[in-house]
Design an enzyme around this catalytic site. Structure first.
Site, PDB file in Angstrom:
ATOM      1  N   PHE A   1      38.106  35.757  47.188  1.00  0.00           N
ATOM      2  CA  PHE A   1      37.445  36.832  46.446  1.00  0.00           C
ATOM      3  C   PHE A   1      35.994  36.976  46.927  1.00  0.00           C
ATOM      4  O   PHE A   1      35.340  35.967  47.197  1.00  0.00           O
ATOM      5  CB  PHE A   1      37.482  36.455  44.960  1.00  0.00           C
ATOM      6  CG  PHE A   1      37.089  37.534  44.014  1.00  0.00           C
ATOM      7  CD1 PHE A   1      37.969  38.550  43.684  1.00  0.00           C
ATOM      8  CD2 PHE A   1      35.830  37.538  43.435  1.00  0.00           C
ATOM      9  CE1 PHE A   1      37.605  39.544  42.790  1.00  0.00           C
ATOM     10  CE2 PHE A   1      35.462  38.529  42.538  1.00  0.00           C
ATOM     11  CZ  PHE A   1      36.350  39.534  42.211  1.00  0.00           C
TER      12      PHE A   1
ATOM     13  N   LYS B   1      40.297  37.639  32.204  1.00  0.00           N
ATOM     14  CA  LYS B   1      41.575  38.014  32.810  1.00  0.00           C
ATOM     15  C   LYS B   1      42.702  37.554  31.881  1.00  0.00           C
ATOM     16  O   LYS B   1      42.975  38.208  30.891  1.00  0.00           O
ATOM     17  CB  LYS B   1      41.654  37.417  34.218  1.00  0.00           C
ATOM     18  CG  LYS B   1      40.605  38.082  35.142  1.00  0.00           C
ATOM     19  CD  LYS B   1      40.410  37.432  36.473  1.00  0.00           C
ATOM     20  CE  LYS B   1      39.354  38.214  37.254  1.00  0.00           C
ATOM     21  NZ  LYS B   1      38.907  37.518  38.460  1.00  0.00           N
TER      22      LYS B   1
HETATM   23  C1  LIG Z   1      37.641  37.558  38.785  1.00  0.00           C
HETATM   24  C2  LIG Z   1      37.121  36.572  39.759  1.00  0.00           C
HETATM   25  C3  LIG Z   1      35.766  36.228  39.768  1.00  0.00           C
HETATM   26  C4  LIG Z   1      34.833  36.905  38.804  1.00  0.00           C
HETATM   27  O1  LIG Z   1      33.486  36.571  38.967  1.00  0.00           O
HETATM   28  P1  LIG Z   1      32.434  37.152  37.934  1.00  0.00           P
HETATM   29  O2  LIG Z   1      31.235  36.350  38.147  1.00  0.00           O
HETATM   30  O3  LIG Z   1      33.018  37.078  36.574  1.00  0.00           O
HETATM   31  O4  LIG Z   1      32.220  38.607  38.279  1.00  0.00           O
HETATM   32  C5  LIG Z   1      35.349  35.280  40.674  1.00  0.00           C
HETATM   33  N1  LIG Z   1      36.223  34.686  41.548  1.00  0.00           N
HETATM   34  C6  LIG Z   1      37.537  35.004  41.554  1.00  0.00           C
HETATM   35  C7  LIG Z   1      38.464  34.317  42.497  1.00  0.00           C
HETATM   36  C8  LIG Z   1      38.018  35.958  40.678  1.00  0.00           C
HETATM   37  O5  LIG Z   1      39.308  36.282  40.676  1.00  0.00           O
END
Ligand SMILES: *Cc1c(COP(=O)(O)O)cnc(C)c1O
Length: 409
Positions: free
Chosen positions: A133, A236
């Site tokens: 991500f 989520k």
């Molecule tokens: C959803 C997600 C995030 C979210 O990060 P935020 O700091 O809440 O915006 C981070 N890493 C992964 C792998 C995710 O799926």
């Protein structure tokens, strides 16, 4: 919308699956949204529980409004670690005293990775997944630039993810930490945490796991798996609401040696001593920095209670059935139209979403939304069909994939 498969229509099959779904009645615990016929994006933002509006209103009225500043002495100070313990018990497989709630996943990733790297400053490399991500990669790029470290990427196949043998090949005596996601955000590939952590430990490296796409939907046993540090998201599959605070797990015996980089008063041993020098809390609270959002923790607590009631094993069983039904519908209706499956076929190797690729998908989203079908889009041409076991029906999958098929034609 029904189409024949043998003598039973798809609509009847979905209705049958829903009728025999032991968790089907739980769907009424979530707020109904009249203009949405298929919500297939619970892996990006879970639906609110029906109890959430009144939970937040009651908190504002009775706790914040009724108790004002006294609330901090009546439970709010303990809330980040108490909710952390509940998460640990119900969904993380973690004994008490190792999990704390606060900040965002991105900020907690930064704190966890900095703390892990500092365990052995003679190690200069960080192993990570090239397809992770964006925020995970961006945080890593920043840390590498800040500390002069080298990033060692692992490249996995498009429909797959990182495995223990790839970590064993990439990590060595120079590796400070291995940073990976449990469930790959794009393909849904489920990495074997125990085997991969063991591969990192075999060369003396620490591990930081991102559990954002597995917490609340895939059973976790962090203590048993020997995980060092982990972070994850609560909006989520934990249905905390947009921007709800993330959590951090740090293995107990490691805690005294973990120094996080944002030293604030809430992580100090005695926040109200107003002392001259920072001294970290001896336990997990050392990962706090500033005042956490108590309001935003309220919906998470209700979802953890629901998961405790249902049991994570039942959630996982339904998740496998939901993704299995989505793959079955894909095979019959979408593969013939040139759509490609970009997730593992083996249900034991995937999380709770199924990614489908087709060049027409980027321009199709608006039309799907107009039909009340809400999937998730991932560049360049992937639709993620996110399935939240406690709030998604088989009928939603049927309606959603039929709408994709109709738009493709
Ligand atoms: C959803 C997600 C995030 C979210 O990060 P935020 O700091 O809440 O915006 C981070 N890493 C992964 C792998 C995710 O799926």
């Amino acid at each position: 919308m029904a189409c024949d498969s043998g003598t039973v229509t798809v609509g009847e099959r979905a209705a049958e699956l829903d009728a025999h779904d032991a968790l089907g009645a739980i769907r009424t615990r979530f707020l109904d949204v009249p203009d949405v016929v298929a919500y297939l994006d619970g892996n990006s933002l879970g639906r609110p529980l029906a109890a959430t509006p009144e939970r937040i209103a009651a908190f504002v009225r009775d706790r914040w409004g009724g108790r004002l500043i006294r609330g901090w002495d009546e439970g709010w100070m303990e809330a980040p670690a108490r909710l952390g313990d509940d998460l640990g018990r119900v969904v993380l497989g973690a004994a008490a005293g190792q999990t704390v709630v606060g900040d965002s996943t991105s900020v907690l990733l930064y704190k966890a990775i900095r703390a892990a790297v500092a365990l052995d400053p003679s190690r200069t490399e960080i192993v990570f997944a090239a397809g992770d991500f964006p925020t995970d990669r961006f945080v890593l790029q920043g840390i590498a630039a800040e500390l002069g470290l080298t990033l060692v990427p692992i490249v996995a196949a498009h429909d797959s993810g990182v495995d223990a043998d790839q970590v064993a090949a990439a990590a060595g005596a120079r590796t400070a930490v291995v940073v990976l996601s449990h469930v790959a955000y794009r393909s849904a590939y489920l990495t074997d945490v125990a085997a991969t952590t063991a591969a990192a430990h075999a060369v003396g490296a620490a591990t930081v796991w991102d559990l954002s796409h597995s917490v609340g939907v895939v059973p976790l046993r962090l203590d048993e798996w020997g995980v060092d540090l982990a972070v994850g998201c609560t909006y989520k599959y934990l249905n905390g609401g947009p921007g709800s605070p993330a959590f951090l797990y740090a293995r107990r015996e490691l805690q005294p040696r973990l120094a996080q980089p944002i030293q604030g008063w809430m992580g100090a041993a005695e926040p109200f001593a107003m002392g001259e020098r920072y001294a970290a809390d001896p336990g997990i609270r050392r990962f706090l920095s500033g005042t956490p959002s108590i309001v935003a923790m309220q919906p998470i607590a209700d979802m953890v209670a629901l998961l405790d009631e249902v049991g994570i094993a039942a959630v996982r069983a339904k998740s496998e059935r939901l993704t299995g039904f989505a793959v079955e519908r894909f095979d019959e209706e979408l593969a013939p139209l040139g759509v490609r499956l970009a997730s593992p076929r083996d249900p034991s190797r995937r999380g709770s979403h199924v990614t489908l690729d087709h060049p027409a998908f980027p321009s199709m989203l608006a039309a799907l939304h107009a039909r009340g079908v809400i999937p998730d889009f991932r560049r360049p041409d992937g639709l993620r069909i996110g399935l939240s076991p406690l709030s998604t029906s088989f009928a939603e999958i049927e309606v959603g994939l039929a709408a994709i098929r109709a738009e493709l034609r």
